[in-house]
Design an enzyme around this catalytic site. Sequence first.
Site, PDB file in Angstrom:
ATOM      1  N   ASP A   4       0.839  -1.208   0.000  1.00 49.62           N
ATOM      2  CA  ASP A   4       0.000   0.000   0.000  1.00 49.62           C
ATOM      3  C   ASP A   4       0.867   1.248   0.000  1.00 49.62           C
ATOM      4  O   ASP A   4       0.690   2.149   0.819  1.00 49.62           O
ATOM      5  CB  ASP A   4      -0.936  -0.010   1.212  1.00 49.62           C
ATOM      6  CG  ASP A   4      -2.092   0.976   1.068  1.00 49.62           C
ATOM      7  OD1 ASP A   4      -2.406   1.364  -0.077  1.00 49.62           O
ATOM      8  OD2 ASP A   4      -2.684   1.363   2.099  1.00 49.62           O
ATOM      9  N   ILE A   5       1.799   1.314  -0.932  1.00 52.40           N
ATOM     10  CA  ILE A   5       2.700   2.465  -1.030  1.00 52.40           C
ATOM     11  C   ILE A   5       1.940   3.626  -1.658  1.00 52.40           C
ATOM     12  O   ILE A   5       1.342   3.487  -2.729  1.00 52.40           O
ATOM     13  CB  ILE A   5       3.937   2.101  -1.873  1.00 52.40           C
ATOM     14  CG1 ILE A   5       4.665   0.905  -1.260  1.00 52.40           C
ATOM     15  CG2 ILE A   5       4.890   3.282  -1.996  1.00 52.40           C
ATOM     16  CD1 ILE A   5       5.093  -0.110  -2.258  1.00 52.40           C
TER      17      ILE A   5
END
Length: 280
Positions: free
Chosen positions: A78-79
């Site tokens: 979940d960058i």
Amino acid sequence: MNLKKIRCLGIPVFWGSGLAEYKGKSYRFMVMERLGEDLQRIFQDCGSKFKKEIVLQLGARMLDTLEYIHENEYVHGDIKAANLLLGYSNPHEVYLADYGLSYRYCPNGNHKQYQENPRKGHNGTIEFTSIDAHKGVAPSRRGDLEILGYCMLQWLCGKLPWEQNLKDPVALTKAAVDLCFPPLQICSTGEIAMFLAGVSSLAYDEKPKYQALKKILLDGLQSSGMRYDGPLEFSTAAASARNRCAAKVNKVRQVPSIFNIPGELWTNTSVREPRMQDAN
């Protein structure tokens, strides 16, 4: 850090966690070092666009952070700018936070098998979701790097070309595939196109060539006269906000702790009731 000759690993320090009783309710808690402003706010302060040099700096640093996470059998998943925070005492450092979607892709050295599952598709932040995740495939190293590529593309161009399709995951997936694999010159940047090309060539269980990908970004930085570990020079408005945040460090009131946690972690100017979420 010594091996890679870097001064900041980009992973927040974890001090401890546990269970506590407060006003008759049970709460789980976690203690980590205090961080500064997130990049999403700075991105908005900068008019929803970063300079190319900043994009390349952030991308190269996150490659080192992700390589460390990957080498320990996990992916982040979940960058995005909202999960990237500047250091509190040093606003020229950047940290990757929020491991709520992290996944052990290679337990005990055994990589998960590629298997599509439509029921698990489109997990994560939709505009940055990897092609694998759209298909319901378990997260992998190449997915993390693909997401990082999308982030860099947004930071540089101001928006992603499929943002108008966020309510239609199928159309979004097709747009991402058509526009980025193979990568096109969506923006005037050869580095990000080359980066995405390197990522698109990876097999699902293949170890990325981190240093080769990093060199693409570093070469772009060098041509601009900037350094990987140089100061993060955002816009004037964003820099002023960061400086105000950093100035608070000098006004910290040391609070004694039964956990013997270093005083710099306690940065509130007054003691308040804890902000907690009910574990139930």
